[in-house]
Enzyme design. Structure first.
Site, PDB file in Angstrom:
ATOM      1  N   GLY A 110      35.245 -18.574 -76.064  1.00 59.72           N
ATOM      2  CA  GLY A 110      35.593 -18.315 -77.467  1.00 59.72           C
ATOM      3  C   GLY A 110      36.360 -17.017 -77.606  1.00 59.72           C
ATOM      4  O   GLY A 110      37.484 -16.990 -78.067  1.00 59.72           O
ATOM      5  N   GLU A 114      31.111  -7.312 -74.772  1.00 65.06           N
ATOM      6  CA  GLU A 114      32.416  -6.741 -75.118  1.00 65.06           C
ATOM      7  C   GLU A 114      32.689  -5.385 -74.492  1.00 65.06           C
ATOM      8  O   GLU A 114      33.840  -4.987 -74.342  1.00 65.06           O
ATOM      9  CB  GLU A 114      32.546  -6.688 -76.654  1.00 65.06           C
ATOM     10  CG  GLU A 114      32.569  -8.100 -77.205  1.00 65.06           C
ATOM     11  CD  GLU A 114      32.406  -8.196 -78.709  1.00 65.06           C
ATOM     12  OE1 GLU A 114      33.436  -8.195 -79.397  1.00 65.06           O
ATOM     13  OE2 GLU A 114      31.265  -8.295 -79.194  1.00 65.06           O
TER      14      GLU A 114
END
Lengths: 154, 722
Positions: free
Chosen positions: B240, B682
């Site tokens: 994603g 992240e």
């Protein structure tokens, strides 16, 4: 037009237009969805399969071209419940995250075992660079391939 | 296999292999487009070939007469939908064939539905449209641009502490530099895909999404349906990285096509269509001004970022937000401005803000270090923030010093030469670089349920449910471990169910928040189940099994919600890390290789050492792509994406990635959230582009401030030697 393909050792008769790619025939008609569509242009490697034991991209082949040829998809790799060593090695080394490029990676990796690829990690990286992994699981992929090669599997 | 090492107990933290691994390596995992639906029809979107335009005419007559075609929808015949009420950016402003306005190239102008994919694709190519197009704006760096401060975007645009202007005017040393980052596309290998199935007024949507609840809410609003009538399913997601965090136009268009044709409809975007209508990382232009004393103490930081948004929705790439919290400094000023371009709305992409912003801030720190004659690591340590500079609060935990120390030692940073260009290996120039990595720890409200059933033989089976998603991050696996641990059961007896709005709601798989949010809910519900059984004296597996076998149906179901509570705001919460890289640059060809990257990260409790490491690796690989390869090219005449494919949009391949030596530093954080975790999805990308840019400078004396650092910028002098 009807075409009979030999997929994973079994004859499969499909009714396809001549323009249907092997990839779409597998996924949409034979419902063999392990073979993935990532780009449909031969750029990502997600649709890698074996034709007569060599790796090919299913998105660049028309289904009607492959009568009489031996097609192997990821579904045909394991022997029943027993995983192919490459499949087990991918799990062990976490050679994937989302898993979408994985079928193509594994089919490439298994074909590589019979290719004149050098011994080093760099050689494996080069030989596996036709298969994109956007999750970036490359180190695990290399580790898995090397483990299987060193164990002498084919 | 290695799991056997842990017997049938996988305590939290153990490097357990993925519970869905077997499904993924055998091809048994079915991704959205692979769900078999009887009689499914195929929808293909026709994208505009113009931007900043109106549709003058659209001719569907040939397409409509082609074999197998059942419907061609355009703005002329598409039913009017209720006005959009969603709040950007989580609910995006969509382009749903409602009028003749074309904002961006590739915007859906027609949807063709046919009985096969080939017939729908062929017919889509026969739809022709003519446009009244005005010249588009496609780059934020254009003359006379109109910048504005967004009033309500996803982040607060400006911040100011102290008086940066005054401090800068008195600073002993001052540097001011501009850095740019390009448009970048997420390019998950699985394209966006949706299957819509109506049964009366009940709708099932199979969608590849990072947020099933979000898709359900958007669809319900868009079609004026009660949310309960809409079920969204997403059990496996092929990556994603942010693009699947929002519900984009093709999802309601698939639903619309299914409703208008009365058929189940499958709509899969082509790779080209993944550029434009499903978001991208916004191009940024960032100016960083640093003022410091000669000893390296920062006295002022100003970070001004300009990024683009579309003509129809504000999305802010929060590049300067990182500067509010990274270094101790009494005077910090950050601003964000937007420029509207004739492109689709940009969106979250892996570490939105931190990835782009850390490139600018960390490169500027390197440039300041050089000015001061300081080691870049020393400058960072000099300005180590003991408390969060933005809020003044203590950090829930911060082990960045340890990260610097461990990574620098493993890398051999002490061998670095103070003079750039000092390390050579024949025709190869060698350079070292480093940067700080950071990402905030987010948490949203989440819920989960657990059903425990006695198997009648003294054993217990657990089914844990939550409408979260596993986008490759390992959610199925780590939630299984958390539940098994809390329940005291072997992992084999725990089955995790995700990705279905019929399950208890969970937040989006974005912002590195799933472990903190959904994990807290899973643990809470399992503990609650144990508490109920313990109230009757059942405190061990045998007595729990006996207790369960006395219940109706031999089963117990508990549901719980978990959210941040009182006192939760007392701390600033961030993960930190340090990343060191070596580059080798061919002096004749300009070719840049990254043979090794060493990183150390502190992110609270690690739930699974194996899958967590993969998260770091993935982030760092993205950092290499961002530094050296990735850039979306837009034709300035038509606003058409020129490299909308995986051949010309370069992402890292296996051979691009050298040795990665990444590790977690143990960090016990009792304050951050109930399960002590920080996000790890992240942080890996942050810092890497700056570290590579610094290493390239160290090797070549060429400072490239414009990503990506491609060889032309070294050969042609695109950077600056100073």
């Amino acid at each position: 037009m009807p075409v009979t393909l030999r997929i994973n050792g079994r004859p499969v008769t499909l009714d396809v237009e001549p323009r249907v790619t092997l990839l779409d025939a597998l996924r949409e008609q034979a419902l063999l969805t392990a073979t993935k569509k990532g780009c449909d242009h031969g750029q990502c490697g997600a649709c890698t399969i074996h034709v007569d034991g060599r790796r090919q991209l299913a998105c660049l082949i028309l289904a009607v071209m492959l009568a009489e040829r031996e097609i192997t998809t990821l579904e045909g790799l394991a022997a029943g419940d027993e995983l192919h060593p490459m499949q087990a090695a991918f799990i062990e080394h976490d050679g994937f995250q989302c898993g979408y490029c994985t079928p193509g990676q594994i089919m490439s990796a298994v074909a590589l075992l019979n290719e004149p690829c050098g011994d080093s990690d760099d050689d494996v990286k080069e030989c596996m660079s036709g298969n994109l992994c956007r999750c970036g699981a490359y180190p695990g992929i290399v580790a898995a391939v090397q483990q299987v090669r060193r164990a002498g599997a084919r | 296999m290695s799991d056997a090492v842990f017997g049938n107990r996988a305590p939290v933290g153990a490097p357990m292999s993925r519970v869905d691994g077997r499904l993924k390596v055998t091809g048994a995992a079915r991704y959205t487009a692979e769900i078999p639906i009887e009689g499914v029809h195929h929808a293909v979107i026709v994208g505009s070939t113009a931007a900043n335009a109106r549709i003058l005419d659209i001719d569907t007559s040939i397409a409509e007469g082609m074999p197998g075609v059942v419907k061609v929808l355009t703005h002329r015949n598409a039913p009017k939908l209720p006005a959009q009420v969603g709040k950007p950016p989580a609910s995006r402003v969509l382009t749903l064939l409602q009028d003749d306005v074309v904002h961006y190239n590739g915007q859906p102008v027609a949807v063709v539905v046919a009985d096969t994919l080939e017939r729908a694709t062929d017919a889509a190519h026969r739809v022709t449209a003519t446009y009244d197009a005005r010249e588009p704006l496609t780059d934020i760096r254009h003359a006379g641009r109109k910048e504005y401060r967004p009033e309500s975007a996803n982040k607060e645009a400006d911040s100011a502490s102290g008086d940066a202007a005054a401090a800068l005017s008195h600073a002993e040393e001052r540097i001011s530099r501009e850095y740019t980052t390009p448009i970048e596309n997420h390019n998950p290998i699985e394209p966006h895909a949706t299957i819509a199935v109506w049964e009366g007024d009940q709708l099932t949507v199979y969608d590849t999404t990072q947020y099933v609840v979000g898709v359900r809410n958007t669809i319900a609003k868009t079609f004026g349906l009660p949310a309960d009538n809409v079920r969204v399913v997403s059990r496996f997601i092929g990556g994603g990285f942010g693009t699947k965090g929002s519900t984009w136009s093709h999802v309601p268009l698939a639903v619309l096509a299914a409703r208008e044709t009365g058929k189940p409809v499958k709509l899969v975007l082509t790779r080209r269509q993944m550029f434009g209508s499903t978001g991208a990382r916004a191009q940024t232009e960032q100016r960083v001004t640093l003022g410091a004393r000669r000893d390296g103490t920062l006295v002022a930081i100003r970070h001004e970022s300009v990024s683009y948004t579309s003509r129809y929705e504000d999305y802010l790439e929060p590049a300067a937000v990182i500067t509010r919290s990274l270094y101790a400094c009494p005077n910090i000023e950050t601003t964000h401005r937007l420029v509207q371009l004739d492109l689709g709305t940009p969106t979250f992409q892996r570490a939105p803000g931190e990835a782009t912003g850390s490139f600018a801030l960390e490169c500027a720190m390197d440039e300041l270090a050089e000015r001061l004659g300081m080691d870049p690591l020393e400058l960072r340590l000099k300005n180590y923030a003991e408390r969060d500079p933005e809020s003044g609060k203590p950090f829930s935990s911060k082990s960045l010093r340890e990260c610097y120390r461990v990574a620098a030692e493993r890398f051999g940073w002490a061998r670095r030469k103070a003079t750039p260009g000092a390390m050579q290996d024949g025709d190869i120039a060698i350079g070292y670089g480093m940067a700080t990595a950071t990402y905030p720890t987010n948490r949203s409200k989440a819920s989960a349920s657990v059903t425990l059933t006695s198997d009648g033989r003294g054993g217990i089976d657990a089914v844990v449910q939550t409408a979260s998603q596993d986008i490759g991050t390992g959610t199925y696996t780590v939630m299984t471990q958390l539940a098994a641990d809390a329940l005291g059961l072997p992992v084999e007896r725990v089955r995790m169910e995700l990705g279905d709005t019929r399950l208890p709601p969970s937040p989006s798989s974005g912002g590195s928040q799933t472990a903190a949010s959904t994990g807290s809910a899973v643990e809470a519900v399992c503990r609650e189940a144990c508490v109920r059984m313990a109230a009757d004296g059942a405190t061990d597996p045998a007595s729990m099994a006996a207790w369960l076998s006395r219940q109706p149906g031999r089963t117990l179901t508990v549901r719980a919600e978990s959210k941040a509570g009182k006192g939760d705001d007392d701390y600033a919460k961030h993960a930190f890390g340090a990343v060191f890289v070596e580059v080798r640059v061919d002096r004749a060809l300009g070719e840049i290789r990254v043979p090794r990257i060493v990183g150390a990260y502190a992110a609270g409790r690690i739930l699974n050492a194996k899958t967590a490491l993969s998260q770091l690796i993935g982030g760092v690989v993205w950092g290499v792509g961002m530094a050296l390869e990735e850039k979306t090219l837009v034709d300035p005449r038509t606003a058409r994406y020129m490299n909308a494919n995986l051949e010309e949009y370069h992402v890292p391949v296996n051979a691009d990635i050298g040795a990665l030596d990444l590790q977690f530093i143990a960090e016990d954080d009792p304050h951050v959230n109930p399960i002590g975790v920080k996000g790890i999805g992240e942080i890996g990308i942050t810092g890497v582009p700056a570290a590579i840019a610094g290493a390239v400078y160290d090797a070549t004396r060429i400072r490239v401030r414009e990503l990506p650092i491609t060889l032309d910028k070294l050969i042609m002098g695109g950077g600056s030697a100073d």
